[in-house]
Write a protein that holds these residues in place. Structure first.
Motif, PDB file in Angstrom:
ATOM      1  N   THR A 136      34.139  41.784  40.356  1.00  0.00           N
ATOM      2  CA  THR A 136      35.316  41.903  41.214  1.00  0.00           C
ATOM      3  C   THR A 136      35.465  40.605  41.987  1.00  0.00           C
ATOM      4  OG1 THR A 136      34.029  42.900  43.010  1.00  0.00           O
ATOM      5  CG2 THR A 136      35.078  44.392  41.443  1.00  0.00           C
ATOM      6  N   GLN A 137      36.701  40.230  42.287  1.00  0.00           N
ATOM      7  CA  GLN A 137      36.933  38.963  42.977  1.00  0.00           C
ATOM      8  C   GLN A 137      38.186  39.019  43.821  1.00  0.00           C
ATOM      9  OE1 GLN A 137      37.476  36.777  39.107  1.00  0.00           O
ATOM     10  NE2 GLN A 137      39.250  35.927  40.181  1.00  0.00           N
ATOM     11  N   GLN A 138      38.261  38.089  44.762  1.00  0.00           N
ATOM     12  CA  GLN A 138      39.438  37.973  45.613  1.00  0.00           C
ATOM     13  C   GLN A 138      39.559  36.541  46.116  1.00  0.00           C
ATOM     14  OE1 GLN A 138      38.638  40.772  48.747  1.00  0.00           O
ATOM     15  NE2 GLN A 138      37.255  39.418  49.814  1.00  0.00           N
ATOM     16  N   THR A 140      39.856  33.427  48.632  1.00  0.00           N
ATOM     17  CA  THR A 140      39.230  33.192  49.924  1.00  0.00           C
ATOM     18  C   THR A 140      39.507  31.775  50.384  1.00  0.00           C
ATOM     19  OG1 THR A 140      37.149  33.410  51.154  1.00  0.00           O
ATOM     20  CG2 THR A 140      37.016  32.332  49.022  1.00  0.00           C
ATOM     21  N   ILE A 153      37.513  31.327  45.525  1.00  0.00           N
ATOM     22  CA  ILE A 153      37.272  32.710  45.129  1.00  0.00           C
ATOM     23  C   ILE A 153      35.971  33.210  45.742  1.00  0.00           C
ATOM     24  CG2 ILE A 153      36.876  34.257  43.153  1.00  0.00           C
ATOM     25  CD1 ILE A 153      38.217  32.075  41.411  1.00  0.00           C
TER      26      ILE A 153
END
Length: 207
Positions: A136-138, A140, A153
């Protein structure tokens, strides 16, 4: 390193000796032309020219500063930073703890690497993902004390027994830049997160 203050004091690091060698010290301390081999934490008596006797002590600081061509950061003095030429005007600096926590800085001399964040994440996690780990990633961002903003990321790679936390952020100009990568495992957060925190708190970008 912190050593006894004296006039004409020089500090010379020696290469490590062959495996199994005895009585070899890691450092040589030279004061007014008189040399003594010594390890961190040790004291030694030195007779200086003229017959004066002095006691010297070599102590290891908790942290040291590492400087690359366009950046610097603080790290535990017990952990070294290795430098590797990757070619294509790319230099990599790696700091790795015994528990597998890593900090990587890649210095690019011909391109802005900010767009490589996703590719780098895939490269570092592909074996775990192929083995069934959940990624999972978001997006940043990190803002350095001098106001520079790093974008990239934040990701988690979760297996049945463990989770690894990644952060990959970059900073770049038209034809140069830096890529910063950190990884720490969930089981080691208590002892290893301070190493990561110190890196980010002390990071300086000089471009």
């Amino acid at each position: 390193m912190r050593i006894v203050s004296a006039a004409a004091l020089t500090f010379i690091a020696l290469c490590a000796g062959p495996a199994g060698a005895e009585d070899l010290k890691a450092f040589r301390l030279t004061i007014d032309g008189v040399a003594v081999d010594i390890d961190p934490g040790e004291s030694a008596d030195v007779t200086l020219p003229g017959g004066k006797k002095s006691k010297v002590t070599l102590e290891r600081n908790d942290f040291a500063t590492f400087s690359g061509g366009s950046f610097s950061f603080n790290h535990p003095s017990t952990i070294s930073v290795t430098k590797t030429d990757l070619g294509e005007n790319i230099t990599q600096y790696l700091m790795a703890s015994a528990l597998g926590t890593i900090v990587v800085v890649q210095e690019y001399g011909k391109l802005n690497p900010v767009a490589l964040n996703q590719m780098m994440l895939q490269e570092m996690t592909k074996e775990s993902v192929q083995a069934g780990a959940e990624l999972t990633q978001q997006p940043t961002t990190r803002k350095l004390p001098d106001g520079k903003e790093l974008t990239g990321i934040r990701a988690e790679v979760k297996t049945r027994t463990d989770t690894a936390y990644f952060e990959i952020v970059g900073y770049g100009l038209a034809d140069q830049g830096l890529l910063f990568i950190t990884r720490v495992g969930s089981e080691d957060l208590g002892t290893e997160q301070p190493l990561i925190d110190k890196f980010w708190e002390s990071l300086k970008v000089k471009m």
